[in-house]
Scaffold this motif. Sequence first.
Motif, mmCIF file in Angstrom:
data_model
loop_
_atom_site.group_PDB
_atom_site.id
_atom_site.type_symbol
_atom_site.label_atom_id
_atom_site.label_comp_id
_atom_site.label_asym_id
_atom_site.label_seq_id
_atom_site.Cartn_x
_atom_site.Cartn_y
_atom_site.Cartn_z
ATOM 1 N N ILE A 164 0.854 -1.189 0.000
ATOM 2 C CA ILE A 164 0.000 0.000 0.000
ATOM 3 C C ILE A 164 0.892 1.242 0.000
ATOM 4 O O ILE A 164 1.697 1.432 0.905
ATOM 5 C CB ILE A 164 -0.906 0.018 1.237
ATOM 6 N N THR A 165 0.760 2.066 -1.032
ATOM 7 C CA THR A 165 1.532 3.312 -1.114
ATOM 8 C C THR A 165 0.586 4.461 -1.461
ATOM 9 O O THR A 165 -0.464 4.238 -2.072
ATOM 10 C CB THR A 165 2.623 3.222 -2.202
ATOM 11 N N PRO A 166 0.942 5.689 -1.086
ATOM 12 C CA PRO A 166 0.093 6.842 -1.412
ATOM 13 C C PRO A 166 -0.174 6.960 -2.914
ATOM 14 O O PRO A 166 -1.293 7.315 -3.321
ATOM 15 C CB PRO A 166 0.896 8.034 -0.883
ATOM 16 N N GLU A 167 0.821 6.676 -3.731
ATOM 17 C CA GLU A 167 0.650 6.788 -5.183
ATOM 18 C C GLU A 167 -0.384 5.792 -5.688
ATOM 19 O O GLU A 167 -1.245 6.118 -6.516
ATOM 20 C CB GLU A 167 1.998 6.556 -5.883
ATOM 21 N N ARG A 168 -0.321 4.563 -5.197
ATOM 22 C CA ARG A 168 -1.282 3.544 -5.628
ATOM 23 C C ARG A 168 -2.675 3.838 -5.106
ATOM 24 O O ARG A 168 -3.677 3.529 -5.751
ATOM 25 C CB ARG A 168 -0.815 2.157 -5.153
ATOM 26 N N GLN A 169 -2.758 4.447 -3.915
ATOM 27 C CA GLN A 169 -4.057 4.762 -3.327
ATOM 28 C C GLN A 169 -4.816 5.829 -4.116
ATOM 29 O O GLN A 169 -6.016 6.001 -3.930
ATOM 30 C CB GLN A 169 -3.890 5.209 -1.872
ATOM 31 N N LYS A 170 -4.121 6.536 -4.981
ATOM 32 C CA LYS A 170 -4.796 7.497 -5.854
ATOM 33 C C LYS A 170 -5.583 6.785 -6.948
ATOM 34 O O LYS A 170 -6.528 7.335 -7.504
ATOM 35 C CB LYS A 170 -3.772 8.439 -6.498
ATOM 36 N N LYS A 171 -5.191 5.543 -7.247
ATOM 37 C CA LYS A 171 -5.780 4.812 -8.369
ATOM 38 C C LYS A 171 -6.724 3.699 -7.946
ATOM 39 O O LYS A 171 -7.690 3.388 -8.646
ATOM 40 C CB LYS A 171 -4.656 4.209 -9.235
ATOM 41 N N VAL A 172 -6.434 3.066 -6.802
ATOM 42 C CA VAL A 172 -7.253 1.948 -6.334
ATOM 43 C C VAL A 172 -7.426 2.064 -4.819
ATOM 44 O O VAL A 172 -6.733 2.849 -4.167
ATOM 45 C CB VAL A 172 -6.610 0.585 -6.680
ATOM 46 N N ASP A 173 -8.336 1.281 -4.269
ATOM 47 C CA ASP A 173 -8.511 1.211 -2.825
ATOM 48 C C ASP A 173 -7.872 -0.064 -2.297
ATOM 49 O O ASP A 173 -7.692 -1.042 -3.039
ATOM 50 C CB ASP A 173 -9.999 1.230 -2.456
ATOM 51 N N PHE A 174 -7.547 -0.062 -1.010
ATOM 52 C CA PHE A 174 -6.935 -1.227 -0.387
ATOM 53 C C PHE A 174 -7.696 -1.636 0.861
ATOM 54 O O PHE A 174 -8.005 -0.802 1.710
ATOM 55 C CB PHE A 174 -5.492 -0.933 0.021
ATOM 56 N N ALA A 175 -7.976 -2.928 0.986
ATOM 57 C CA ALA A 175 -8.402 -3.507 2.254
ATOM 58 C C ALA A 175 -7.130 -3.935 2.980
ATOM 59 O O ALA A 175 -6.101 -4.169 2.374
ATOM 60 C CB ALA A 175 -9.313 -4.697 2.014
ATOM 61 N N GLY A 176 -7.222 -4.022 4.304
ATOM 62 C CA GLY A 176 -6.048 -4.445 5.054
ATOM 63 C C GLY A 176 -5.382 -3.276 5.759
ATOM 64 O O GLY A 176 -6.035 -2.298 6.096
ATOM 65 N N PRO A 177 -4.059 -3.433 5.984
ATOM 66 C CA PRO A 177 -3.160 -4.470 5.476
ATOM 67 C C PRO A 177 -3.309 -5.805 6.206
ATOM 68 O O PRO A 177 -3.845 -5.853 7.311
ATOM 69 C CB PRO A 177 -1.767 -3.873 5.742
ATOM 70 N N TYR A 178 -2.819 -6.881 5.553
ATOM 71 C CA TYR A 178 -2.875 -8.203 6.165
ATOM 72 C C TYR A 178 -1.483 -8.736 6.496
ATOM 73 O O TYR A 178 -1.352 -9.801 7.112
ATOM 74 C CB TYR A 178 -3.611 -9.201 5.243
ATOM 75 N N LEU A 179 -0.418 -8.003 6.093
ATOM 76 C CA LEU A 179 0.946 -8.431 6.422
ATOM 77 C C LEU A 179 1.857 -7.217 6.394
ATOM 78 O O LEU A 179 1.773 -6.395 5.480
ATOM 79 C CB LEU A 179 1.452 -9.472 5.415
ATOM 80 N N LEU A 180 2.714 -7.103 7.410
ATOM 81 C CA LEU A 180 3.756 -6.079 7.413
ATOM 82 C C LEU A 180 5.076 -6.774 7.078
ATOM 83 O O LEU A 180 5.598 -7.545 7.891
ATOM 84 C CB LEU A 180 3.848 -5.380 8.770
ATOM 85 N N ALA A 181 5.571 -6.529 5.873
ATOM 86 C CA ALA A 181 6.836 -7.105 5.427
ATOM 87 C C ALA A 181 7.910 -6.015 5.478
ATOM 88 O O ALA A 181 7.617 -4.831 5.714
ATOM 89 C CB ALA A 181 6.696 -7.655 4.015
ATOM 90 N N ILE A 200 -14.125 -7.187 2.733
ATOM 91 C CA ILE A 200 -12.848 -7.884 2.832
ATOM 92 C C ILE A 200 -12.174 -7.581 4.169
ATOM 93 O O ILE A 200 -11.586 -8.467 4.794
ATOM 94 C CB ILE A 200 -11.932 -7.497 1.650
ATOM 95 N N ASN A 201 -12.278 -6.338 4.633
ATOM 96 C CA ASN A 201 -11.711 -5.996 5.937
ATOM 97 C C ASN A 201 -12.337 -6.844 7.045
ATOM 98 O O ASN A 201 -11.647 -7.308 7.957
ATOM 99 C CB ASN A 201 -11.916 -4.515 6.236
ATOM 100 N N THR A 202 -13.635 -7.046 6.968
ATOM 101 C CA THR A 202 -14.321 -7.894 7.961
ATOM 102 C C THR A 202 -13.791 -9.320 7.902
ATOM 103 O O THR A 202 -13.551 -9.959 8.935
ATOM 104 C CB THR A 202 -15.843 -7.892 7.703
ATOM 105 N N ALA A 203 -13.572 -9.817 6.682
ATOM 106 C CA ALA A 203 -13.037 -11.173 6.506
ATOM 107 C C ALA A 203 -11.622 -11.287 7.072
ATOM 108 O O ALA A 203 -11.270 -12.278 7.714
ATOM 109 C CB ALA A 203 -13.050 -11.546 5.024
ATOM 110 N N LEU A 204 -10.810 -10.256 6.848
ATOM 111 C CA LEU A 204 -9.432 -10.272 7.346
ATOM 112 C C LEU A 204 -9.401 -10.278 8.878
ATOM 113 O O LEU A 204 -8.572 -10.956 9.497
ATOM 114 C CB LEU A 204 -8.659 -9.069 6.814
ATOM 115 N N GLU A 205 -10.282 -9.508 9.483
ATOM 116 C CA GLU A 205 -10.340 -9.477 10.950
ATOM 117 C C GLU A 205 -10.696 -10.857 11.504
ATOM 118 O O GLU A 205 -10.121 -11.319 12.497
ATOM 119 C CB GLU A 205 -11.361 -8.433 11.410
#
Length: 279
Positions: free
Chosen positions: A110-127, A240-245
Amino acid sequence: MKLRMVSAAAAAALALSLTATACGSGDGDKSSAGSGDKKITVGIKFDQPGIGLKTPDGKYTGLDVDVAAYVAKQLGYKPSDIEWKEAKSADRETLLQRGDVDYIVASYSITPERQKKVDFAGPYLLAHQDVLIRADDNSIKKPEDLNNKKLCSVTGSTSAQNVKTKIAPKAQLQEYGGYSECLTGLENKVIDALTTDDAILAGYAAQPEFKGKFKLGGFKLSNENYGIGVQKGSELKAKINTALEKMVSDGSWQAYVNKNLGPAGYKNEPAPKIGVIVS
């Protein structure tokens, strides 16, 4: 380490906005997932062992595959209802914007640049960006030890450049066409270290043919918040956020991480909190 979170007010405003525009969603947004649609299309990587891999016999394996299938089940789909589609890094936003996929689970930071184009559920992993070295190599104990070492990454990747410009300016960059080539070079002592996200490195190192040959440096050179990409404004984000939780609370998340990345000695961060991005 900094955390950023969507405020309650902003979240409420977004919810109202989605409610008002739900009827006008594009054809690619299956916001009624699980309520009668026969199939759901999910984008994953096909070439990342331990993360997202299409095997020679046509099966799909990896952490992202397990996460994606769990989410689909919570949305009301059976495994046979899932249509897997390859989501190469350069194509992910386009696939979502065109409606070619319903969501993408593909080591998608998840990056600010990508968030301008699409939405993100999560995050589900911190790498984290890290390095993979030979198990018997004790000469690389800290990031600065990469100076004068042959450091490999794939052509066009920013990972190796990040190391060279910020951490080890004397590192000797070696760019190969793919991570498997870097691994072969590492195994044969042609290169000294391979760098990219630790989850991806652990996925490769966990493969049976590499068992016991490599180890992670554990350097945490960056924070990479893996999210699930959806079309901008899609109601799937909340579902999806509900599913991840639920995935975290019922123990499935930890089981998936252990199964896919654990064999490489991957020490995962605790499951991220939904909506909290570590920068």
